[in-house]
Design an enzyme around this catalytic site. Structure first.
Site, short mmCIF file in Angstrom:
data_model
loop_
_atom_site.label_atom_id
_atom_site.label_comp_id
_atom_site.label_asym_id
_atom_site.label_seq_id
_atom_site.Cartn_x
_atom_site.Cartn_y
_atom_site.Cartn_z
N LYS A 171 2.23 31.37 7.93
CA LYS A 171 3.29 31.65 6.95
C LYS A 171 3.93 30.33 6.56
O LYS A 171 4.74 29.76 7.29
CB LYS A 171 4.36 32.59 7.52
CG LYS A 171 5.24 33.14 6.39
CD LYS A 171 6.66 33.46 6.77
CE LYS A 171 7.59 32.31 6.82
NZ LYS A 171 7.87 31.63 5.53
N GLY A 202 6.17 34.61 2.51
CA GLY A 202 7.35 35.46 2.57
C GLY A 202 8.54 34.69 3.10
O GLY A 202 8.43 33.53 3.49
N GLY A 204 11.48 33.87 5.72
CA GLY A 204 11.72 33.94 7.17
C GLY A 204 12.72 35.02 7.52
O GLY A 204 12.54 35.77 8.49
N GLY A 208 10.35 37.16 9.42
CA GLY A 208 10.21 36.27 10.59
C GLY A 208 10.31 37.04 11.91
O GLY A 208 9.47 36.87 12.80
N GLU A 246 9.16 22.93 17.10
CA GLU A 246 9.49 21.57 16.66
C GLU A 246 10.68 21.72 15.73
O GLU A 246 10.54 22.23 14.63
CB GLU A 246 8.33 20.94 15.88
CG GLU A 246 7.02 20.87 16.63
CD GLU A 246 7.06 19.93 17.80
OE1 GLU A 246 8.03 19.17 17.96
OE2 GLU A 246 6.10 19.98 18.60
N CYS A 280 11.67 15.24 10.26
CA CYS A 280 12.45 15.67 11.43
C CYS A 280 12.72 14.51 12.37
O CYS A 280 13.73 14.48 13.05
CB CYS A 280 11.77 16.82 12.14
SG CYS A 280 10.03 16.57 12.38
N GLU A 380 22.14 17.10 11.56
CA GLU A 380 20.96 16.72 10.79
C GLU A 380 21.26 16.89 9.30
O GLU A 380 21.60 17.99 8.85
CB GLU A 380 19.77 17.61 11.19
CG GLU A 380 18.50 17.24 10.47
CD GLU A 380 17.29 18.03 10.96
OE1 GLU A 380 17.31 19.28 10.89
OE2 GLU A 380 16.32 17.40 11.43
P1 NAI Z 1 14.25 26.94 7.90
O1 NAI Z 1 14.14 26.54 9.32
O2 NAI Z 1 15.07 28.13 7.57
O3 NAI Z 1 12.77 27.17 7.29
C1 NAI Z 1 11.59 26.69 7.87
C2 NAI Z 1 10.59 27.82 8.03
O4 NAI Z 1 11.12 28.80 8.91
C3 NAI Z 1 10.26 28.56 6.73
O5 NAI Z 1 8.90 28.93 6.74
C4 NAI Z 1 11.14 29.79 6.84
O6 NAI Z 1 10.64 30.89 6.09
C5 NAI Z 1 11.06 30.08 8.30
N1 NAI Z 1 12.13 30.89 8.85
C6 NAI Z 1 13.44 30.89 8.50
N2 NAI Z 1 14.12 31.76 9.23
C7 NAI Z 1 13.24 32.36 10.08
C8 NAI Z 1 13.33 33.36 11.08
N3 NAI Z 1 14.49 33.95 11.36
N4 NAI Z 1 12.20 33.72 11.74
C9 NAI Z 1 11.03 33.13 11.47
N5 NAI Z 1 10.88 32.18 10.52
C10 NAI Z 1 11.97 31.79 9.84
O7 NAI Z 1 14.77 25.66 7.10
P2 NAI Z 1 15.48 25.62 5.66
O8 NAI Z 1 16.48 26.70 5.55
O9 NAI Z 1 14.44 25.52 4.64
O10 NAI Z 1 16.21 24.19 5.77
C11 NAI Z 1 17.50 24.10 6.38
C12 NAI Z 1 17.64 22.86 7.24
O11 NAI Z 1 16.71 22.94 8.29
C13 NAI Z 1 17.31 21.54 6.56
O12 NAI Z 1 18.41 21.02 5.89
C14 NAI Z 1 16.94 20.69 7.74
O13 NAI Z 1 18.10 20.18 8.37
C15 NAI Z 1 16.29 21.67 8.70
N6 NAI Z 1 14.82 21.60 8.64
C16 NAI Z 1 14.21 20.87 9.60
C17 NAI Z 1 12.85 20.71 9.57
C18 NAI Z 1 12.16 19.92 10.61
O14 NAI Z 1 10.99 19.57 10.44
N7 NAI Z 1 12.79 19.62 11.70
C19 NAI Z 1 12.03 21.27 8.49
C20 NAI Z 1 12.77 22.08 7.55
C21 NAI Z 1 14.12 22.20 7.64
#
Ligand code: NAI
Ligand code: MG
Length: 475
Positions: A171, A202, A204, A208, A246, A280, A380
């Protein structure tokens, strides 16, 4: 406009259960609609997981040599599709095209190909006295990825899953699904058995929990925010799944008084500005001795101001837009928080030239006079924002560097490698880059503390995809 309106499940392109619920994907460089994918329902999730479950016995029984040939064939086809993959990433998340080609795509292809040499891992045994330790593929894996390095993060999970004989449901982030669709096309073309690789798109927050809680899933590998990582682990807990996470970071770089200041500061600034700070492991906290703090600020300012922010398809641009308008707004909010907290804006900030106003751009931003307990130094930001923090002595720098809920990466620039290593070994973080070193995918990648659990890449990354079985004989 990217055309796909279906999911790839059980080796077929299938219509989503609910055709009315779609995800609109906008190009962050200009706000234009470029793709539309279905938003999966629990019914779609169940179909994808059932396909992966059905395929698992035969796939995990393939020989290492068979899996190796599939991995090589996929890598070859990825190479043929290199420019499509790069274009998809630039269009959906704004990375300058040259960086997409080289870093986002070519490095990912090369890294995927490395897994062809790791197919024997699952067959390795260890023996001690009357015990033989075997490995076995863990089973059906759910791979959830973010939008910042969408192909690399997929490959870091898919490579070990394929090498060990696991089947997967992937996903991608809702904002960046296209490279996953291209991968599905590649799997179909190469003839990987149906059900080994299944793709759904889809939100999260909608699917999720169902994906992670599903009793037919054995393992979840997640990359994204710490908040979503917590939700994933909670959903997976009742079925005692392995969860590899991660998550976020606020990585520190310590520069010592006797380091080459020009080289050190420039390296730190470039590390943060790459991919607009959406990395990250970005070294977003720079600790500099008070004695050379003003000089370091001058170096950082000129390094940041050399960047050309603009259209990611223009080969002159060194920084494109952030990945989305939402991400741009989060970063702008943090810049305003920093100003209100009393940090000094050295360069960058929230103003934009007229020609950049139609995209999700943020200029490279440097904050000085940052106190390490300010929000901009603890949370972050995930944007092109560097915090420069002065320190009095090395011990204090190490303590401040470690005073974080995160522990993903770190860096040290000292007089020489042995001096840097002494400091590196005191930092509570999963990686340390010393004297300007760079990551290589043979090393384990992962974090201490709230930066995650488990490791990706290399031999340690393979371990997440196997279970151990100890067999005891009478003698
Ligand atoms: P997010 O963590 O919500 O999204 C990343 C992935 O997780 C997407 O595929 C999303 O659909 C999925 N996801 C979200 N909620 C979920 C749940 N409850 N269960 C399973 N999967 C779920 O990140 P978002 O909202 O796009 O970005 C917000 C902040 O997150 C950013 O500003 C950044 O600080 C951080 N982030 C950090 C990353 C890293 O590599 N450490 C990558 C992306 C975001
Ligand atoms: Mg989120």
């Amino acid at each position: 406009m990217y055309p796909k309106q279906q999911f790839y499940i059980n080796g077929q392109w299938l219509a989503a259960a609910n055709l009315n619920d779609t995800i609109q994907i906008k190009n962050p460089a200009n706000g234009k609609l470029i793709a539309c994918t279905p938003s999966a329902t629990e019914q779609d999730v169940d179909a994808a997981i059932a396909a992966a479950r059905k395929a698992f016995p035969a796939w995990s029984a393939t020989t290492a040599e068979q899996r190796k040939l599939f991995i090589i064939a996929i890598a070859d086809e990825m190479q043929n599709r290199r420019d499509d993959l790069a274009q998809a990433i630039t269009d959906t998340m704004g990375c300058p095209i040259e960086h997409s080609i080289q870093v986002q795509v070519q490095d990912s292809i090369d890294a995927f190909r490395e897994f062809a040499d790791m197919v024997g891992f699952v067959d390795e045994t260890e023996q001690q006295q009357n015990m033989t330790q075997y490995k076995v593929a863990i089973g059906v894996c759910v791979l959830i990825n973010p939008w910042n390095y969408p192909l690399s993060q997929l490959v870091g999970k898919l490579g070990p899953a394929m090498a060990t004989g696991c089947t997967v449901v992937v996903k991608p982030a809702e904002q960046t699904p296209v490279q996953d669709y291209i991968m599905a096309e590649i799997f179909a073309k190469v003839g990987v058995p149906a059900g080994v690789f299944n793709l759904i798109t889809g939100y999260g927050h909608k699917i999720g929990a169902h994906l992670c809680a599903h009793p037919e899933v054995d393992m979840v590998s997640f990359t994204g925010s710490t908040a979503a990582g917590v939700s994933v682990a909670k959903a997976a807990a009742p079925t005692i799944k392995r969860v590899c996470q991660e998550l976020g970071g606020k990585s520190a770089m310590i520069i010592t008084e006797d380091a080459d200041l020009q080289a050190a500061v420039t390296y730190g600034v470039e590390d943060v500005m790459f991919n607009c700070g959406q990395t990250c492991s970005a070294l977003t906290r720079m600790f500099v001795p008070s004695s050379c703090y003003q000089e370091a600020i001058g170096i950082a300012k000129s390094a940041a101001e050399q960047h050309i922010v603009g259209n990611p398809l223009d080969p002159n641009s060194t920084m494109g837009p952030l990945s989305s308008a939402e991400q741009q707004q989060r970063v702008i909010d943090y810049i305003n928080i920093g100003i209100n907290e009393g940090a000094k804006l050295v360069t960058g900030g929230t103003e934009l030239a007229d020609e950049l106003k139609s995209g999700a751009y943020v200029r490279p931003t440097i904050f000085a006079d940052v106190k390490h307990d300010m929000r901009i130094a603890q949370q972050e930001i995930f944007g092109p924002v560097l915090c420069m923090i002065a320190y009095a002595d090395e011990q204090q720098a190490i303590e401040m560097a470690n005073d974080s809920i995160y522990g993903l990466a770190s860096a040290v620039y000292a007089k020489d490698t042995p001096s840097a290593l002494k400091i590196a070994r005191q930092l509570r973080a999963g990686q340390c880059y010393i004297q300007g070193g760079y990551f290589n995918t043979l090393g384990p990648f992962g974090g201490f503390k709230q930066s995650g659990n488990g490791r990706e890449w290399g031999r340690e990354g393979l371990k997440e995809y196997v279970e151990l079985q100890a067999v005891f004989t009478p003698e």
